[in-house]
Scaffold this active site. Structure first.
Site, PDB file in Angstrom:
ATOM      1  N   THR A 294       9.865 -24.389   6.644  1.00  0.00           N
ATOM      2  CA  THR A 294      10.038 -24.636   8.069  1.00  0.00           C
ATOM      3  C   THR A 294      11.218 -23.764   8.462  1.00  0.00           C
ATOM      4  O   THR A 294      12.124 -23.541   7.644  1.00  0.00           O
ATOM      5  CB  THR A 294      10.357 -26.116   8.383  1.00  0.00           C
TER       6      THR A 294
ATOM      7  N   SER B 133       3.150   6.212   2.079  1.00  0.00           N
ATOM      8  CA  SER B 133       3.931   6.904   3.101  1.00  0.00           C
ATOM      9  C   SER B 133       3.805   8.397   2.856  1.00  0.00           C
ATOM     10  O   SER B 133       3.751   8.844   1.711  1.00  0.00           O
ATOM     11  CB  SER B 133       5.396   6.480   2.994  1.00  0.00           C
TER      12      SER B 133
ATOM     13  N   LYS C 182       6.558   4.095  -1.431  1.00  0.00           N
ATOM     14  CA  LYS C 182       6.092   3.079  -0.480  1.00  0.00           C
ATOM     15  C   LYS C 182       4.657   2.624  -0.746  1.00  0.00           C
ATOM     16  O   LYS C 182       3.807   3.386  -1.183  1.00  0.00           O
ATOM     17  CB  LYS C 182       6.172   3.623   0.967  1.00  0.00           C
TER      18      LYS C 182
ATOM     19  N   GLU D  76      -0.728  -5.259   9.076  1.00  0.00           N
ATOM     20  CA  GLU D  76       0.036  -4.920  10.284  1.00  0.00           C
ATOM     21  C   GLU D  76      -0.916  -4.598  11.435  1.00  0.00           C
ATOM     22  O   GLU D  76      -0.655  -4.964  12.587  1.00  0.00           O
ATOM     23  CB  GLU D  76       0.939  -3.726  10.018  1.00  0.00           C
TER      24      GLU D  76
END
Ligand code: ARG
Length: 465
Positions: free
Chosen positions: A163, A285, A291, A298
């Site tokens: 939470t 990348s 990467k 996304e």
């Protein structure tokens, strides 16, 4: 397939002296996007013309010629003989009628008896919508199945529940995955309700007031598989509620997917390291060789914005429009198509991600014990010894403070240390502070205890069976 130029004029040219301005024509044409409705337009026209024959509004020989001509056109579009590339028609209805006329002659002009493009487009969109809703439902089901399979596979694995993005209490990974199953279940049910309201025949409303011909709308509804016939012709040609509510459902799906996407982005970051996306759903990348980016998730997160935009377009479009049909309504199709295309592909990508993601179970488990996540269990343990919860909370808080200063977890405190905090502690406290003990104790209905999650799994399986 081409046709004489004289046939390529607007369906309504009779009362006009000159042709529309070229820019106006480009501005007003819907063919570039409503061509997608061709199959529905032809299906609707065949049902309509057959009804005209059965009701003796047109001679059977003629309705036969028209229906056959329409079937031929469908075959030609299907096999690419006929395409929309260079067509300059105003809309899909004009395109079909022009080619039908070129192929079967002036009798084609009788097809539009007792019909307007206003009820025709309403029909095409409802036919599209019914198919699109079913397609969205099967994409939702496929993603539910993926969640269920992973929940079964990792039954027993534990991770922190959060939470405020702070570790709160340990939960089963299956429990967390099934949370998405139930969100999607509500989405599935909403789509079903949207379907029921889309499943109403608009054809026969004509331009707005009905028609002077003795048509049989029930017969058309039967032929096209509609559950009901719309009761008010004015409402029928003006109504776009079914598009709006369906897009609202799609927006909720996109919203759910954006929450999933955000969690996957967090979980796959090296900071969390709870999961690793498969190569198939990751990208590299162009500059940083190390990467491994979660672009799939996304994009799913980002595409939700687009779907909300589609919903905003639709209800802003209809807001304050006077009855009945207004040409503004032509603007409904692109956002509608975009919302379905976007959500269905997002569901497919999410499914691929969930099917192939690799969970780091050790990392999850060790994080589950951190952050004093079993503090509530210690308090509950004291409550079972008759201590009021407020006081138990206080005592446990002191234990947390003591651990924090000595840089330890609750599980590291000895029985003497517990007793020094409160004499009522005994060996039972060790069970309370363990993550397994914590999870197993949450047996309330819908809770995270394995017995309860097992029940959930069975309920979910039954829903998909
Ligand atoms: N292209 C129009 C639409 O999508 C079809 C209906 C046209 N009706 C009219 N009276 N201009 O709404």
């Amino acid at each position: 397939m081409s046709s004489p130029d004289s046939l390529n004029k607007p369906l309504w040219s009779g009362r006009f002296d000159s042709a529309p301005d070229a820019a106006m024509l480009r501005f007003s044409t819907s063919l570039p996007f409503d061509c997608r409705l061709w199959r529905y337009d032809i299906e609707g026209s065949i049902a309509h013309v057959e009804m005209l024959g059965q009701c003796a509004i047109l001679p059977r020989e003629e309705t036969q010629i028209i229906a056959d001509g329409l079937r031929n056109l469908a075959a030609q579009i299907e096999n690419g003989e006929l395409n929309f590339d260079d067509a300059s028609d105003e809309d899909i209805h004009s395109f079909i009628e022009r080619h039908l006329t070129a192929q079967i002659g002036p009798v084609a002009g009788k097809l539009h008896t007792a019909r307007s493009r206003n009820d025709q487009i309403a029909l095409d969109v409802r036919l599209y919508l019914k198919d699109a809703l079913r397609a969205a439902q099967s994409a939702v089901r496929a993603l539910q199945r993926a969640f269920l399979a992973r929940a079964e596979e990792h039954f027993g694995a534990i991770l922190p529940g959060y939470t405020h993005l702070q570790r709160a209490q340990p939960v089963l990974l299956s429990h967390h995955l099934l949370a998405y199953f139930w969100m999607l279940q509500r989405d599935f049910e909403r789509l079903e309700e949207n379907f029921a309201r889309a499943d109403v025949l608009p054809l026969g409303a004509a331009a707005l007031a009905g028609t002077t011909f003795p048509i049989d709308r029930q017969l058309v509804a039967q032929k096209l598989g509609f559950a009901a016939v719309s009761p008010n012709s004015l409402d029928t040609v003006a109504d776009r509620d079914h598009l709006i509510e369906s897009t609202a459902t799609l927006s909720i799906i996109a919203l759910h997917l954006s929450r999933l996407a955000e969690e996957m982005v967090l979980w796959t970051s090296p900071e969390w390291d709870f999961a690793r996306l498969s190569d198939a759903f990751s990208t590299g990348s162009s500059i940083m060789p190390q990467k491994r980016n979660p672009d799939s998730m996304e994009l799913v997160r980002g595409k939700a914005a687009r779907v909300f935009g589609d919903l905003t377009t639709l209800w802003t479009l209809v807001k304050s429009l006077p009855l009945t049909y207004n040409r503004d309504l032509q603007e409904d199709k692109e956002p509608l198509f975009d919302a379905f295309d976007t959500v269905i592909s997002s569901l497919q990508i999410a499914r691929g991600v969930i099917e192939t993601v690799v969970f780091n179970l050790e990392k999850m488990k060790s994080a589950a014990g951190g952050g004093f996540s079993t503090a509530t269990d210690v308090a509950d343990y004291l409550v079972r010894k008759g201590i009021p919860f407020r006081q138990a909370h206080e005592i446990t808080g002191a234990a947390v403070r003591q651990c924090e200063t000595s840089g330890r977890g609750l599980e590291a405190l000895s029985l003497d240390e517990w007793r020094a905090l409160d004499a009522r502690f005994d060996e039972g406290v060790f069970d309370a502070v363990s993550v397994e003990g914590s999870v197993a104790a949450r047996q309330s209905e819908g809770g995270t205890a394995p017995v309860r999650v097992r029940e959930q799994l069975e309920r979910a399986q039954a829903l998909l069976a």
